[in-house]
Design an enzyme around this catalytic site. Structure first.
Site, short mmCIF file in Angstrom:
data_model
loop_
_atom_site.label_atom_id
_atom_site.label_comp_id
_atom_site.label_asym_id
_atom_site.label_seq_id
_atom_site.Cartn_x
_atom_site.Cartn_y
_atom_site.Cartn_z
N ARG A 102 -12.89 -9.40 2.25
CA ARG A 102 -11.51 -9.07 1.88
C ARG A 102 -10.62 -10.29 2.11
O ARG A 102 -9.77 -10.61 1.30
CB ARG A 102 -11.00 -7.89 2.73
CG ARG A 102 -11.76 -6.58 2.55
CD ARG A 102 -11.57 -6.01 1.17
NE ARG A 102 -10.17 -5.85 0.82
CZ ARG A 102 -9.41 -4.81 1.21
NH1 ARG A 102 -9.94 -3.83 1.90
NH2 ARG A 102 -8.14 -4.75 0.85
N CYS A 111 -16.63 0.54 1.41
CA CYS A 111 -15.39 -0.20 1.64
C CYS A 111 -14.89 -0.06 3.07
O CYS A 111 -14.11 -0.89 3.53
CB CYS A 111 -14.33 0.24 0.65
SG CYS A 111 -13.93 1.99 0.79
N ASP A 137 -17.96 5.81 -0.76
CA ASP A 137 -16.66 5.79 -0.07
C ASP A 137 -16.44 7.20 0.50
O ASP A 137 -17.17 8.14 0.15
CB ASP A 137 -15.56 5.39 -1.05
CG ASP A 137 -14.17 5.30 -0.40
OD1 ASP A 137 -14.10 5.18 0.84
OD2 ASP A 137 -13.16 5.38 -1.14
N ARG A 195 0.88 -1.18 0.00
CA ARG A 195 0.00 0.00 0.00
C ARG A 195 0.91 1.22 0.00
O ARG A 195 1.79 1.34 0.84
CB ARG A 195 -0.91 0.02 1.23
CG ARG A 195 -1.66 1.32 1.39
CD ARG A 195 -2.74 1.26 2.45
NE ARG A 195 -3.87 0.46 2.01
CZ ARG A 195 -5.06 0.46 2.60
NH1 ARG A 195 -5.28 1.22 3.66
NH2 ARG A 195 -6.04 -0.30 2.15
N HIS A 252 -7.75 0.41 -6.14
CA HIS A 252 -7.88 -0.46 -4.96
C HIS A 252 -8.52 -1.77 -5.41
O HIS A 252 -9.64 -2.11 -5.03
CB HIS A 252 -8.73 0.24 -3.90
CG HIS A 252 -8.61 -0.36 -2.53
ND1 HIS A 252 -7.71 -1.37 -2.23
CD2 HIS A 252 -9.27 -0.08 -1.37
CE1 HIS A 252 -7.83 -1.68 -0.95
NE2 HIS A 252 -8.76 -0.92 -0.40
N GLN A 261 -10.04 -4.45 -3.01
CA GLN A 261 -11.36 -4.10 -2.49
C GLN A 261 -12.43 -4.56 -3.48
O GLN A 261 -13.45 -5.14 -3.10
CB GLN A 261 -11.44 -2.59 -2.28
CG GLN A 261 -12.77 -2.12 -1.73
CD GLN A 261 -13.03 -2.63 -0.33
OE1 GLN A 261 -12.22 -2.46 0.56
NE2 GLN A 261 -14.16 -3.28 -0.11
N1 NVA Z 1 -10.64 6.03 -0.93
C1 NVA Z 1 -10.11 5.66 0.36
C2 NVA Z 1 -10.24 4.19 0.58
C3 NVA Z 1 -9.80 3.71 1.92
C4 NVA Z 1 -9.92 2.22 2.07
C5 NVA Z 1 -8.66 6.12 0.48
O1 NVA Z 1 -7.92 5.99 -0.50
O2 NVA Z 1 -8.28 6.64 1.53
N1 CP Z 2 -11.24 -0.87 2.86
C1 CP Z 2 -9.93 -0.80 3.19
O1 CP Z 2 -9.02 -0.93 2.38
O2 CP Z 2 -9.74 -0.62 4.53
P1 CP Z 2 -8.35 -0.34 5.23
O3 CP Z 2 -7.88 1.03 4.80
O4 CP Z 2 -8.66 -0.38 6.70
O5 CP Z 2 -7.37 -1.38 4.83
#
Ligand code: NVA
Ligand code: CP
Length: 297
Positions: A284, A256, A217, A108, A135, A138
């Site tokens: 997940r 998510c 989201d 990540r 993502h 997800q």
């Molecule tokens: N769109 C959000 C998703 C978190 C799981 C982010 O990138 O922070």
């Molecule tokens: N939905 C998701 O990716 O959650 P986290 O940021 O907690 O991993």
């Protein structure tokens, strides 16, 4: 030839279907090799997977850690700030070193390009665990959730309402591949720049009309700036009871997570009877186990 999973575009439609079959089997415990508990698949026995997190995570980090363990492998969880990466070691050198010691890398990062560079320099599969652009892990869990609620994915209508962000983009790419009719409703300045074969609109009500699933989201993703402006601009795209009423009676609500009730979704909808968000979070684990098997198999 090693395979990466950076955007979801690496999969074919049939392969995605088989991946979801396998995820459902792993969830149901139908694995013929299963011995007990949730352990027993042993498909990653003797293998190690590096889980590199340069950004915060709850679901992704836990589901990969537990998933690798449940498949008989060894997860090596690494925070970006405790690696030499944080002191200037290059992505390419890091990729070389990881490739000599682990069998796959899950990462990540706050930069999609960094993940692309890591994958290009690594000899082992690299899995995108979220970047500002994509993502895909997800989205495969989301498709598993839709499939267990509705059976066949083909022809389902999913309305994503809110910020046209990484989650929306991955839903568009993988939803389209799975035969789901995805509509993304966002204000013009927050809309996906490319349709990826799905419908784009700035009318949340039209998107929700007759939908089988409503998805939203956060309005402020990791790394986003100008929170106040985003909240103001995105306010008309809140997922509330009126939008749910426009969807089918059988519609489910997806998010998510993490959620900010009162912003992108009302608490009434997030915790209401149509919400499937915690099944989605659990999925997940199952979807990513199937993905690990596919890439490391
Ligand atoms: N769109 C959000 C998703 C978190 C799981 C982010 O990138 O922070
Ligand atoms: N939905 C998701 O990716 O959650 P986290 O940021 O907690 O991993």
């Amino acid at each position: 030839m090693k395979r990466d999973f950076l955007t979801g575009e690496e999969l074919g439609a049939f392969e995605l279907e088989r991946l979801l079959d396998r995820a459902a089997d792993l969830k149901a415990g139908h694995d013929p090799a299963r011995k007990g508990g949730r352990l027993g698949a042993e498909s990653l026995a003797g293998r190690s997977v590096a889980l590199v997190f340069e950004r915060p995570s709850t679901r992704t980090r836990i589901s990969f850690d537990v998933g690798v363990y449940e498949l008989g492998g060894h997860p090596v969880v690494l925070r970006g700030d405790e690696m030499q990466l944080s002191r200037g070691e290059s992505i390419a050198d890091t990729a070389q070193v990881l490739s000599r010691m682990v069998d796959a890398v899950v990462i990540r990062s706050g930069s999609h390009q960094r993940v692309v560079e890591l994958a290009a320099a690594a000899d082992v599969p690299v899995i995108n665990a979220l970047t500002p652009l994509h993502h895909p892990c997800q989205a495969i869990a989301d498709l598993l959730t839709l499939r267990e609620r509705f059976g066949d994915l083909s022809g389902l209508r999913l309305a994503y309402v809110g910020d046209g962000n990484n989650v929306a983009r991955s839903l568009a790419i993988l939803g389209e591949l799975a035969g789901v009719e995805v509509v993304v409703a966002a204000p013009a300045d927050y809309q996906l720049e490319e349709a990826h074969g799905v419908k784009l609109t700035n009318d949340p009500r039209a998107a929700a009309d007759g939908a089988d699933a409503l998805y939203t989201d956060v309005w402020v993703s990791m790394g986003d700036e100008d929170e106040e402006r985003r909240r103001k601009d995105l306010a008309p795209f809140r997922l509330d009871a009126d939008l749910v009423a426009a969807a089918k009676d059988s519609a489910i609500v997806l998010h998510c997570l993490p959620a900010h009730p009162g912003d992108e979704i009302t608490a009434e909808v997030l915790y209401g009877p149509q919400s499937a968000v915690f099944d989605q979070a659990e999925n997940r684990l199952h979807a990513q186990k199937a993905l690990l098997e596919l890439l490391l198999g």
